[in-house]
Design a protein around this motif. Structure first.
Motif, PDB file in Angstrom:
ATOM      1  N   ILE A 134       0.827  -1.111   0.014  1.00  0.00           N
ATOM      2  CA  ILE A 134      -0.236   0.122   0.140  1.00  0.00           C
ATOM      3  C   ILE A 134       0.780   1.239   0.111  1.00  0.00           C
ATOM      4  O   ILE A 134       1.790   1.511   0.743  1.00  0.00           O
ATOM      5  N   ALA A 135       0.723   2.211  -0.990  1.00  0.00           N
ATOM      6  CA  ALA A 135       1.633   3.160  -1.146  1.00  0.00           C
ATOM      7  C   ALA A 135       1.183   4.328  -0.179  1.00  0.00           C
ATOM      8  O   ALA A 135       2.248   5.095   0.257  1.00  0.00           O
ATOM      9  N   ALA A 136       0.066   4.610   0.038  1.00  0.00           N
ATOM     10  CA  ALA A 136      -0.451   5.441   1.267  1.00  0.00           C
ATOM     11  C   ALA A 136      -1.735   5.556   1.777  1.00  0.00           C
ATOM     12  O   ALA A 136      -2.681   4.496   1.027  1.00  0.00           O
ATOM     13  N   VAL A 137      -2.308   5.750   2.963  1.00  0.00           N
ATOM     14  CA  VAL A 137      -3.490   5.698   3.398  1.00  0.00           C
ATOM     15  C   VAL A 137      -4.145   7.150   3.580  1.00  0.00           C
ATOM     16  O   VAL A 137      -3.137   7.917   4.421  1.00  0.00           O
ATOM     17  N   GLU A 138      -5.113   7.417   3.153  1.00  0.00           N
ATOM     18  CA  GLU A 138      -5.636   8.628   3.286  1.00  0.00           C
ATOM     19  C   GLU A 138      -6.825   8.678   4.461  1.00  0.00           C
ATOM     20  O   GLU A 138      -7.670   7.881   4.158  1.00  0.00           O
ATOM     21  N   VAL A 139      -6.676   9.500   5.448  1.00  0.00           N
ATOM     22  CA  VAL A 139      -7.506   9.526   6.452  1.00  0.00           C
ATOM     23  C   VAL A 139      -7.536  10.947   7.088  1.00  0.00           C
ATOM     24  O   VAL A 139      -6.720  11.858   6.661  1.00  0.00           O
ATOM     25  N   GLU A 140      -8.623  11.379   7.831  1.00  0.00           N
ATOM     26  CA  GLU A 140      -9.018  12.553   8.116  1.00  0.00           C
ATOM     27  C   GLU A 140      -8.053  12.662   9.629  1.00  0.00           C
ATOM     28  O   GLU A 140      -8.088  12.045  10.405  1.00  0.00           O
ATOM     29  N   LEU A 141      -7.247  13.943   9.532  1.00  0.00           N
ATOM     30  CA  LEU A 141      -6.550  14.189  10.844  1.00  0.00           C
ATOM     31  C   LEU A 141      -6.165  15.740  10.782  1.00  0.00           C
ATOM     32  O   LEU A 141      -6.029  16.343   9.796  1.00  0.00           O
ATOM     33  N   SER A 142      -6.788  16.100  11.836  1.00  0.00           N
ATOM     34  CA  SER A 142      -6.624  17.695  12.402  1.00  0.00           C
ATOM     35  C   SER A 142      -6.725  17.703  13.733  1.00  0.00           C
ATOM     36  O   SER A 142      -6.969  16.573  14.535  1.00  0.00           O
ATOM     37  N   LEU A 143      -6.652  18.766  14.341  1.00  0.00           N
ATOM     38  CA  LEU A 143      -6.636  19.286  15.925  1.00  0.00           C
ATOM     39  C   LEU A 143      -8.256  19.023  16.406  1.00  0.00           C
ATOM     40  O   LEU A 143      -8.579  18.673  17.299  1.00  0.00           O
ATOM     41  N   TRP A 144      -9.162  18.771  15.351  1.00  0.00           N
ATOM     42  CA  TRP A 144     -10.639  18.597  15.402  1.00  0.00           C
ATOM     43  C   TRP A 144     -10.915  17.110  15.125  1.00  0.00           C
ATOM     44  O   TRP A 144     -11.949  16.586  15.362  1.00  0.00           O
ATOM     45  N   ALA A 145      -9.953  16.268  14.806  1.00  0.00           N
ATOM     46  CA  ALA A 145     -10.277  14.788  14.543  1.00  0.00           C
ATOM     47  C   ALA A 145      -8.675  14.157  14.486  1.00  0.00           C
ATOM     48  O   ALA A 145      -7.922  13.964  13.726  1.00  0.00           O
TER      49      ALA A 145
ATOM     50  N   ILE B 247       1.486  13.492   5.424  1.00  0.00           N
ATOM     51  CA  ILE B 247       1.343  14.481   4.475  1.00  0.00           C
ATOM     52  C   ILE B 247      -0.099  15.199   4.741  1.00  0.00           C
ATOM     53  O   ILE B 247      -0.733  14.478   4.082  1.00  0.00           O
ATOM     54  N   PRO B 248       0.092  16.470   4.972  1.00  0.00           N
ATOM     55  CA  PRO B 248      -1.245  17.201   4.961  1.00  0.00           C
ATOM     56  C   PRO B 248      -1.733  17.547   3.911  1.00  0.00           C
ATOM     57  O   PRO B 248      -0.528  18.170   2.888  1.00  0.00           O
ATOM     58  N   ILE B 249      -2.594  17.472   3.482  1.00  0.00           N
ATOM     59  CA  ILE B 249      -3.218  18.058   2.105  1.00  0.00           C
ATOM     60  C   ILE B 249      -4.606  19.089   2.436  1.00  0.00           C
ATOM     61  O   ILE B 249      -5.605  19.042   2.087  1.00  0.00           O
TER      62      ILE B 249
ATOM     63  N   LEU C  81     -10.709  25.608  11.588  1.00  0.00           N
ATOM     64  CA  LEU C  81      -9.760  26.178  12.324  1.00  0.00           C
ATOM     65  C   LEU C  81      -8.787  27.371  11.359  1.00  0.00           C
ATOM     66  O   LEU C  81      -7.790  27.520  11.744  1.00  0.00           O
ATOM     67  N   THR C  82      -9.732  27.819  10.632  1.00  0.00           N
ATOM     68  CA  THR C  82      -9.189  28.968   9.854  1.00  0.00           C
ATOM     69  C   THR C  82      -9.763  30.117  10.362  1.00  0.00           C
ATOM     70  O   THR C  82      -9.182  31.472   9.957  1.00  0.00           O
ATOM     71  N   GLY C  83     -11.009  30.323  11.057  1.00  0.00           N
ATOM     72  CA  GLY C  83     -11.660  31.496  11.444  1.00  0.00           C
ATOM     73  C   GLY C  83     -12.715  31.735  10.644  1.00  0.00           C
ATOM     74  O   GLY C  83     -13.532  32.741  10.991  1.00  0.00           O
ATOM     75  N   LEU C  84     -12.860  31.248   9.542  1.00  0.00           N
ATOM     76  CA  LEU C  84     -14.068  31.490   8.656  1.00  0.00           C
ATOM     77  C   LEU C  84     -15.317  31.018   8.994  1.00  0.00           C
ATOM     78  O   LEU C  84     -16.495  31.322   8.824  1.00  0.00           O
ATOM     79  N   ILE C  85     -15.302  29.829   9.989  1.00  0.00           N
ATOM     80  CA  ILE C  85     -16.344  29.333  10.540  1.00  0.00           C
ATOM     81  C   ILE C  85     -16.353  29.211  12.156  1.00  0.00           C
ATOM     82  O   ILE C  85     -15.470  28.664  12.649  1.00  0.00           O
ATOM     83  N   ARG C  86     -17.387  30.049  12.579  1.00  0.00           N
ATOM     84  CA  ARG C  86     -17.315  30.261  14.157  1.00  0.00           C
ATOM     85  C   ARG C  86     -18.458  29.855  14.950  1.00  0.00           C
ATOM     86  O   ARG C  86     -18.705  29.454  15.829  1.00  0.00           O
TER      87      ARG C  86
ATOM     88  N   TYR D  19      -6.380  14.467   5.188  1.00  0.00           N
ATOM     89  CA  TYR D  19      -7.091  15.476   4.587  1.00  0.00           C
ATOM     90  C   TYR D  19      -7.834  16.219   5.742  1.00  0.00           C
ATOM     91  O   TYR D  19      -7.823  15.772   6.810  1.00  0.00           O
ATOM     92  N   SER D  20      -8.274  17.263   5.277  1.00  0.00           N
ATOM     93  CA  SER D  20      -9.123  18.239   6.189  1.00  0.00           C
ATOM     94  C   SER D  20      -8.277  18.691   7.365  1.00  0.00           C
ATOM     95  O   SER D  20      -8.515  18.565   8.457  1.00  0.00           O
ATOM     96  N   PRO D  21      -6.791  18.809   7.299  1.00  0.00           N
ATOM     97  CA  PRO D  21      -6.023  19.306   8.288  1.00  0.00           C
ATOM     98  C   PRO D  21      -6.540  20.637   9.045  1.00  0.00           C
ATOM     99  O   PRO D  21      -6.154  21.024  10.153  1.00  0.00           O
ATOM    100  N   LEU D  22      -7.509  21.344   8.184  1.00  0.00           N
ATOM    101  CA  LEU D  22      -7.924  22.706   9.064  1.00  0.00           C
ATOM    102  C   LEU D  22      -9.506  22.627   9.422  1.00  0.00           C
ATOM    103  O   LEU D  22     -10.273  23.428   9.621  1.00  0.00           O
TER     104      LEU D  22
END
Length: 296
Positions: free
Chosen positions: A134-145, A244-246, A175-180, A167-170
């Protein structure tokens, strides 16, 4: 896209599910590499697909995976190779071994260069890796996940030497301030249905974003830069796999902001860990049928 590459962000992620059959991210990629053919070799392209065009449900049968890969190649029209191909989700009706074996055959034929996985369990990663690397595993990872840090996915990928594509590191904009608040999410936006962004929990979850904002100000960076920096700093740290964050972006300004590398010291990582422990995120990552598919 060119700005992204200029920052060194050369791992690009797309798929025919991003858009319509007539116009999706693959068409955009074809146009880009037609205009800038010299960039094709600089980019690692990871494509998600595996849907049935008739039902738009997962169909990771060998026949549909072959059809899906052929369609992606047709759209790209020789302008770029499929460096990694992965099913957007695990098909619960097809054993993962059967799907990965079929993709492995396409590697042998030279139609794709590598096999990836997306949104799957640690046990499934092991089963798949036994059939084909397997070359890579794509999963959600952020301070919220941070689920993958506890459910065995990160540990399994580290053990097997598989990079994680985060994916969705923000946190989908949280985590951008656009959504409060939930009122900041436009009508018709898929985020309107995400459990973590519902009115009854979003104020609680935003506590992490507020703390991140304080740390970012102290460090002299933006909230997105610190959030992405946390993901990057996790990479290879304390037995973690390469990560690798995307982050997604729609303007050059945001691409350049996200592309600035921010390294966090051990004390800063410890401070963030303390914040996460004191402010547990409320709500699941997904809802409905999509949530169920992440259990395979």
């Amino acid at each position: 896209m060119r700005a992204s590459l200029a920052t060194g962000a050369n791992f690009w992620n797309g798929g025919d599910l991003y858009g319509t059959r007539e116009r999706n991210s693959l068409h955009l990629l074809k146009e880009y590499f037609t205009k800038y053919p010299e960039d094709a070799k600089k980019v690692v392209l990871s494509i998600k697909s595996g849907f049935s065009p008739e039902t738009m449900r997962m169909d990771c049968s060998p026949d549909n995976l072959r059809r899906s890969v052929d369609e992606c190649l047709r759209i790209l029209d020789g302008k770029k190779t499929l460096d990694i191909f992965q099913c957007a989700r695990v098909d619960p009706n097809i054993p993962i071994e059967e799907s990965v074996k079929a993709l492995g055959e396409l590697v042998k034929e030279g139609k794709i260069k590598g096999v990836g996985l997306s949104e799957t369990k640690a046990e499934t990663i092991r089963r798949a890796h036994k059939v084909h690397p397997i070359a890579a595993v794509e999963v959600e990872l952020s301070l919220w996940a941070t689920d993958i840090l506890r459910n065995g996915i990160a540990a399994t990928c580290a053990e097997l030497g598989i990079p994680i594509v985060a994916y969705s590191p923000l946190a989908r904009g949280a985590l951008t301030g656009l959504i409060r608040s939930s009122a900041d999410i436009p009508e018709g936006d898929v985020r309107k249905h995400l459990p973590k962004l519902q009115e009854d929990v979003i104020a609680t979850n935003m506590k992490i974003t507020h703390e991140v904002e304080k740390l970012a100000e102290k460090k002299g960076v933006t909230k997105p830069q610190l959030a992405i920096g946390w993901v990057r700093t996790l990479s290879g740290r304390n037995g973690m796999p390469i990560i690798i964050p995307i982050p997604g972006a729609t303007t050059e300004e945001r691409v350049l902001e996200n592309g600035k590398e921010v390294d966090l010291a051990d004390e800063e990582m410890d401070e963030i860990e303390k914040i996460l422990k004191e402010n547990e995120i409320q709500g699941a990552r997904h809802s409905g049928p999509v949530a169920a598919l992440s259990e395979y």
